[in-house]
Enzyme design. Structure first.
Site, short mmCIF file in Angstrom:
data_model
loop_
_atom_site.label_atom_id
_atom_site.label_comp_id
_atom_site.label_asym_id
_atom_site.label_seq_id
_atom_site.Cartn_x
_atom_site.Cartn_y
_atom_site.Cartn_z
N HIS A 12 0.56 -1.27 -0.12
CA HIS A 12 0.00 -0.09 -0.15
C HIS A 12 0.81 1.38 0.16
O HIS A 12 0.53 2.37 -0.28
CB HIS A 12 -0.92 -0.12 1.28
N TYR A 32 -12.78 5.35 10.87
CA TYR A 32 -11.95 5.68 9.62
C TYR A 32 -12.81 5.29 8.35
O TYR A 32 -12.88 4.16 8.35
CB TYR A 32 -10.46 5.52 9.59
N THR A 77 -5.18 10.23 0.18
CA THR A 77 -6.51 10.00 0.80
C THR A 77 -6.78 11.03 1.55
O THR A 77 -5.82 11.63 2.02
CB THR A 77 -6.87 8.62 1.23
N SER A 103 -11.93 5.81 4.24
CA SER A 103 -10.83 6.42 3.33
C SER A 103 -11.62 7.03 2.17
O SER A 103 -12.68 6.38 1.76
CB SER A 103 -10.09 5.06 2.88
#
Length: 656
Positions: free
Chosen positions: A378, A490, A503, A492
Site C-alpha cells: 500500500h 475511519y 487519501t 478512506s
C-alpha cells in the site's frame, strides 16, 4: 458534484477501442511487423499524463475550519467534561503553535508546486512503520469468476490475466493508456469530441478544457508504481525500488520462484501461446520448496531487513533482485476455494505466507480452481490505480481472452527458469521461525462476511439516502448494539482529483449517527422520526464526503502540521498527546470501499488490535461487507450478526 467521483465506488470505466493498424519496428535481423492490436490494451488519443500538468493542487485547509471539523468529529465520542477540555486545548493550539506551523506549511507548499503538501509525508508514514505488511497494510481484491466455467481453469485464466496485465503495462509505458477521468455527464463528455478537444489543448490548459465538459481528470502519478516495483525492508525506514527496464515476471508455485521474460529483446509482448507454454511448464513442476522464502515478508520490517541482509551476504543478492525488479508477481496457488467465502477471504488476505511475496507492489493470484484476485502493497499508492488496473484486465479477460480451454500450450520458446537460493542453517532457521509466528498470527484472526439482499444500492437512492451513508450508519448501529458506545471510525476517501493527492479521512461517526443509533436501540422513536433522522444523517454524510474529497478534511492537515513541527525541531504541541486526539485516531472501525462490476470481494485487516477491518460494497443487488478482527478482542461473526440486524432495522424504517 465533483466529490461524487472521488468515492471509489463511484469511479467510472470505459472500453477503449484499439486502432486496427500495424507499424514496422526494426530488429537486428531485418524488419519485424509489430501488431499494435496485440501489444496494447488501449491506444488513447489523449496521452496518459496529458492532464497531469494542469491538475489543481491539493488545498491546505484554513486552520479555523480544521478546528471546527476536528471538534465536530470529537463531539459524539466524548462526554461533556472531556469535550470541554478538548475544546480548550484545540482553541489554544490554533491560537498559538498552530498559526506558526500553518505559516511554515504554506511556505513549504509554495516551494513544492510539483506535488501535494501531504504526498511526501504519507510515503514517509508508510515506509517508517515497522509492523509487518500482510493484514496490517496489504489489501486484497477478488475478481468475479468468468461466467464460462471452462475459462476458470488455472492455466487458462492465469495466461489471460498475464497477457492482459502486460498489455495494460505497455499501454502505460507508451503513454497511450486512457487517462482516468470522472465524467459527471458521460453522454456529453465520454465522447470522441471530448478526447479530440482536450487532446489538442496544451497540457497546461487541458484540465480546464475537461472541466468545461463537466469532466474531471484524476491524478495518474501512482500508476507507474504498479509495475517493476518492490518495497525493500530497511532498518528504520524501507525504500521502494523501481526498475522499469526489466521485462520479466516472477511466478510463485509451492513456495518456489520462477522467472521468464514476457517481452522480447525489442520490447514486444510474447505471443499468448508462448506465455501459455511457459506457465504450463511451471504448473507441471510439482516440487515444493523446503524453505519457502516468501514467508519472511510476513515479519516486522526491521527483523526482515536484518534477515534480508544476511541472505544477500550469503550469495542471494541476484535472485532477490530478480524478484524485486519483476514486472509483477504471479502467484499460482495449489488451493481450491470451492465457493467457500470464509476460505476465500482468509486466503486472499493472508494465506500461510509460504507462496507469497508481500513486499511486491502487486501480486496477481490464481488458485487451483481459477479464483483470481490481487494482493497489493500500500505504500506506493491507493485504490484508484489498483481498481482501474483490476477492472481493465478483468473486462478484457472475460470479454476477449487470448487463450481458451481448447488451446494447447506451446513447447517452443520456453525460457522459464527456477530461481535457486543459497540457504545456510541460519537462513533456514529464519524461515522456520517466520512460518510458525505467522501461523500463530493468522490463527488469532477472525474473518466473516455478510451479503444482505434486503436492500440494494438503487433502493437506497430511491429512498433518497446515500448508499454509503446506509453502510456506515449500519456499522455504527452494529457496534453500538454490541458495546453501547461510539468509537474512532475511519473511512478512506480519495483526493485523486488533485495533483499527487492520496487519501483523506472521512469521519462517519457524527452526532447525527449517534442520535439515530440511540433512538433506534431505545425504541422510543417512531419509524417516521427515525426516517427523518436518517435522512439528516445522509445529508450530513454526503457533505463530509464532499469536504474530504475536495481536500477539506482535517486529519491530513493536522498530521502535516505535526510533521512540520518535527522538521523544524519545534516542541510537539500538546494536542497530539491528548486523550481525545489518540482516542479519535485509534481506528476501532476502519472502513474502505472499492466497488466495480468486476469485484467479488475485497478487504483488509484490523488497524487496531481491538478493532475491526471492514471492506464493503453497495452492489446493484445487495449490500456486502468483509469483516476482520482479532479473536482476543472481538468476534467478527458476532459483529456480522449485529450488522445484519442493523440492515434489517434500517430496511424496515425505509420501506415504511
Amino acid at each position: 458534484m465533483l466529490h461524487k467521483m472521488l468515492k471509489l465506488n463511484h469511479i467510472s470505466y470505459r472500453n477503449v477501442s484499439v486502432a486496427k493498424f500495424k507499424v514496422r519496428s526494426f530488429a537486428s535481423k531485418g524488419i519485424i511487423v509489430k501488431d499494435l492490436n496485440y501489444q496494447y490494451l488501449q491506444r488513447s488519443k489523449v496521452p496518459t499524463f496529458h492532464f497531469q500538468k494542469s491538475l489543481p493542487r491539493l488545498p491546505i485547509p484554513e486552520l479555523d475550519k480544521t478546528r471546527k471539523r476536528y471538534l465536530n468529529a470529537l463531539r459524539p465520542l466524548l462526554n461533556d467534561g472531556q469535550f470541554n477540555e478538548a475544546l480548550e486545548r484545540t482553541s489554544n493550539f490554533v491560537a498559538n503553535e498552530g498559526k506558526q506551523l500553518q505559516a511554515k506549511l504554506i511556505s513549504k507548499d509554495k516551494y513544492n508546486k510539483h506535488t501535494s503538501y501531504i504526498s511526501d509525508y504519507w510515503f514517509d508514514l508508510y515506509l517508517r512503520d515497522r509492523v509487518a505488511l500482510p493484514i496490517n497494510y496489504n489489501a486484497f481484491l477478488v475478481m468475479q469468476n468468468d461466467v464460462r466455467p471452462e475459462y476458470n481453469n488455472q492455466l487458462v485464466r492465469a495466461t489471460n490475466l498475464l497477457v492482459s496485465a502486460v498489455r495494460f503495462m505497455l499501454s502505460l509505458r507508451e503513454e497511450i493508456l486512457e487517462p482516468e477521468v470522472y465524467h459527471l455527464q458521460p453522454k456529453k463528455s465520454n465522447t470522441q469530441l471530448f478526447r479530440t478537444v482536450t487532446g489538442l489543448l496544451p497540457a497546461s490548459l487541458s484540465w480546464y478544457g475537461a472541466y468545461l465538459f463537466k469532466a474531471f481528470p484524476l491524478d495518474m502519478s501512482q500508476f507507474t508504481g504498479l509495475f517493476n516495483a518492490t518495497r525493500i525492508p530497511m532498518l528504520n525506514k524501507d525504500k521502494i525500488l523501481r526498475d522499469p527496464t526489466c521485462n520479466h515476471v516472477v511466478v510463485q508455485k509451492n513456495g518456489n520462484f520462477y522467472v521468464f521474460d514476457v517481452l522480447d529483446m525489442d520490447g514486444n509482448l510474447l505471443s499468448p501461446a508462448e506465455i501459455h507454454g511457459n506457465l504450463a511448464q511451471i504448473l507441471n513442476d510439482n516440487s515444493k520448496a523446503d524453505f519457502p522464502l516468501g514467508v519472511l515478508t510476513t515479519q516486522n520490517r526491521d527483523e526482515w531487513a536484518n534477515q534480508r541482509t544476511h541472505l544477500e551476504e550469503t550469495g542471494n543478492q541476484e535472485v532477490l533482485r530478480k524478484i524485486d525488479t519483476a514486472i509483477f508477481n504471479l502467484v499460482l496457488d495449489d488451493v481450491c476455494i470451492d465457493d467457500n467465502k470464509h476460505k476465500l477471504l482468509a486466503h486472499y488476505l493472508h494465506t500461510d505466507g509460504c507462496n507469497s511475496w508481500f513486499d511486491k507492489s502487486l501480486s496477481l493470484i490464481v488458485t487451483k480452481d481459477g479464483v483470481s484476485g490481487i494482493n497489493f502493497e500500500h505504500s506506493w499508492g491507493d485504490g484508484v490505480a489498483v481498481l482501474r488496473f483490476f477492472q481493465d484486465i478483468y473486462t478484457e479477460t472475460t470479454a476477449k481472452p487470448f487463450i481458451g480451454p481448447e488451446n494447447t500450450p506451446s513447447d517452443k520458446q520456453i525460457t522459464v527458469k527456477k530461481l535457486e537460493f543459497n540457504l545456510d542453517d541460519k537462513s533456514k532457521s529464519f524461515v522456520e521461525k517466520a512460518r510458525k509466528d505467522y501461523s500463530d498470527w493468522c490463527n488469532s484472526l477472525s474473518i466473516d462476511y455478510i451479503l444482505y439482499e434486503g436492500l440494494t444500492k438503487e433502493a437506497c437512492k430511491k429512498f433518497k439516502v446515500s448508499p454509503d451513508c446506509i453502510m456506515q450508519l449500519s456499522f455504527q448501529a452494529a457496534y453500538h448494539l454490541l458495546h453501547g458506545n461510539y468509537v474512532g471510525t475511519y473511512e478512506s476517501c480519495s483526493t485523486s482529483a488533485f495533483k499527487h493527492g492520496r487519501t483523506e479521512t472521512m469521519r462517519p461517526c457524527t452526532e447525527k449517527t449517534k442520535l439515530f443509533c440511540d433512538n433506534l436501540h431505545s425504541n422510543k422513536s417512531t419509524k417516521q422520526e427515525l426516517r427523518s433522522i436518517m435522512r439528516e444523517c445522509s445529508t450530513y454524510h454526503s457533505e463530509l464526503v464532499k469536504q474530504a474529497a475536495m481536500g477539506q478534511g482535517f486529519d491530513r492537515h493536522l498530521f502535516a502540521l505535526r510533521k512540520i513541527a518535527e522538521e523544524n525541531d519545534l516542541p510537539r504541541p500538546e494536542l497530539y498527546d491528548s486523550y481525545e486526539y489518540k482516542f479519535l485516531n485509534k481506528s476501532i472501525l476502519s472502513t474502505s470501499t472499492l466497488s466495480a462490476p468486476s469485484v467479488l470481494a475485497g478487504g483488509f485487516g484490523p488497524v487496531a488490535r481491538e478493532g475491526f477491518g471492514i471492506g464493503y460494497s453497495a452492489f446493484p443487488d445487495k449490500l456486502g461487507a468483509a469483516v476482520s478482527a482479532y479473536k482476543a478482542h472481538n468476534n467478527s461473526s458476532q459483529f456480522v450478526e449485529a450488522l445484519n440486524k442493523s440492515f434489517v432495522d434500517i430496511t424496515k424504517i425505509l420501506s415504511e
